[in-house]
Design a protein around this motif. Structure first.
Motif, PDB file in Angstrom:
ATOM      1  N   GLU A 115      61.635  64.985 -66.024  1.00  0.00           N
ATOM      2  CA  GLU A 115      61.923  64.471 -64.681  1.00  0.00           C
ATOM      3  C   GLU A 115      60.657  63.910 -64.044  1.00  0.00           C
ATOM      4  O   GLU A 115      60.681  62.846 -63.413  1.00  0.00           O
ATOM      5  N   ASN A 116      59.536  64.618 -64.225  1.00  0.00           N
ATOM      6  CA  ASN A 116      58.260  64.151 -63.670  1.00  0.00           C
ATOM      7  C   ASN A 116      57.820  62.831 -64.307  1.00  0.00           C
ATOM      8  O   ASN A 116      57.333  61.923 -63.628  1.00  0.00           O
ATOM      9  N   HIS A 117      58.006  62.728 -65.642  1.00  0.00           N
ATOM     10  CA  HIS A 117      57.657  61.485 -66.343  1.00  0.00           C
ATOM     11  C   HIS A 117      58.492  60.317 -65.835  1.00  0.00           C
ATOM     12  O   HIS A 117      57.997  59.212 -65.642  1.00  0.00           O
ATOM     13  N   LEU A 118      59.780  60.585 -65.600  1.00  0.00           N
ATOM     14  CA  LEU A 118      60.680  59.547 -65.104  1.00  0.00           C
ATOM     15  C   LEU A 118      60.274  59.095 -63.711  1.00  0.00           C
ATOM     16  O   LEU A 118      60.254  57.897 -63.404  1.00  0.00           O
ATOM     17  N   LEU A 119      59.913  60.052 -62.877  1.00  0.00           N
ATOM     18  CA  LEU A 119      59.478  59.724 -61.515  1.00  0.00           C
ATOM     19  C   LEU A 119      58.192  58.902 -61.537  1.00  0.00           C
ATOM     20  O   LEU A 119      58.030  57.955 -60.758  1.00  0.00           O
ATOM     21  N   GLN A 120      57.277  59.275 -62.427  1.00  0.00           N
ATOM     22  CA  GLN A 120      56.012  58.542 -62.531  1.00  0.00           C
ATOM     23  C   GLN A 120      56.247  57.110 -63.002  1.00  0.00           C
ATOM     24  O   GLN A 120      55.637  56.165 -62.502  1.00  0.00           O
ATOM     25  N   ALA A 121      57.154  56.946 -63.970  1.00  0.00           N
ATOM     26  CA  ALA A 121      57.463  55.617 -64.477  1.00  0.00           C
ATOM     27  C   ALA A 121      58.111  54.759 -63.401  1.00  0.00           C
ATOM     28  O   ALA A 121      57.785  53.572 -63.241  1.00  0.00           O
ATOM     29  N   THR A 122      59.018  55.374 -62.655  1.00  0.00           N
ATOM     30  CA  THR A 122      59.687  54.660 -61.559  1.00  0.00           C
ATOM     31  C   THR A 122      58.687  54.245 -60.492  1.00  0.00           C
ATOM     32  O   THR A 122      58.732  53.121 -59.973  1.00  0.00           O
TER      33      THR A 122
END
Length: 225
Positions: free
Chosen positions: A9-16
């Motif tokens: 979830e953190n990786h996805l947020l960072q990518a977004t």
């Protein structure tokens, strides 16, 4: 498990966030442009569009955008001289798998206007068949700048089945760099290898599911035409 999900979830947020920051930078750059800079940007894009349109017209004039048959070897060489990228299907009327190839190449010819798609009756071009060392029908010859760079021989590279998709053939052709392709060249569309993250650059040439003898035998290094 919860820790892994949180990490993802953190990786996805960072990518977004990274994508949003990039968009913000582009918007800010446009906001800072004065009228002259905007006009220069508009003119640059207009010229690029005009160039693309001119290139498309040139391709169409050379016979791109459609899949058609050349009657003999002379016509084959003439067509190949006109175009940088050529996909040629060596077929035989009595081989039913050639009809399958025809169906897919007709679709791809309309989609990839940057490349010429042709076919030739292998029984009417014995010299060319020998020159290119074609022994299995159907064979798709992939050429760039007047040289053969790859061959799709039978259906082995397409899953070893008659029911392969147009997308799989498109991917296989794209690996020879004779069409413009924005997908993943390492893995065929819809493959389990893609889901598992495994490369198929060294893809095994497995036998056809019905046996290699299902492909007609007419009896590869790069060939300069």
């Amino acid at each position: 498990m919860a820790g892994i999900e949180k990490m993802m979830e953190n990786h996805l947020l960072q990518a977004t966030q990274a994508i949003e920051d990039q968009l913000d930078n582009e918007i800010n750059k446009l906001d800072r442009m004065d009228q002259d800079e905007m006009e220069q940007l508009r003119e640059k894009r207009l010229q690029a569009l005009k160039k693309q349109a001119a290139q498309k017209e040139e391709w169409i004039a050379q016979g791109h955008g459609k899949y058609f048959e050349v009657p003999d070897e002379k016509a084959f060489f003439d067509e190949c001289k006109k175009s940088k990228n050529v996909v040629c299907h060596f077929y035989r009327d009595s081989t039913f798998r050639c009809k399958i190839v025809d169906k897919h190449l007709e679709i791809l010819a309309a989609k990839h206007i940057e490349t010429k798609f042709i076919k030739i009756d292998a029984e009417k071009c014995k010299f060319l068949v020998e020159r290119l060392r074609i022994v299995v029908i159907p064979t798709i010859c992939l050429a760039k700048d007047g040289k053969t760079v790859d061959y799709v021989v039978g259906f082995d590279d397409l899953g070893g089945t008659d029911e392969f998709s147009t997308e799989v053939l498109e991917w296989r052709i794209a690996r020879a760099d004779v069409i413009n392709y924005s997908g993943d060249l390492l893995h065929p569309p819809g493959s389990e290898d893609r889901k598992k993250g495994r490369s198929v650059l060294g893809m095994d040439r497995k036998k056809n599911l019905r046996g290699r003898n299902d492909d007609d035998d007419m009896s590869d290094d790069d060939d300069d035409w």
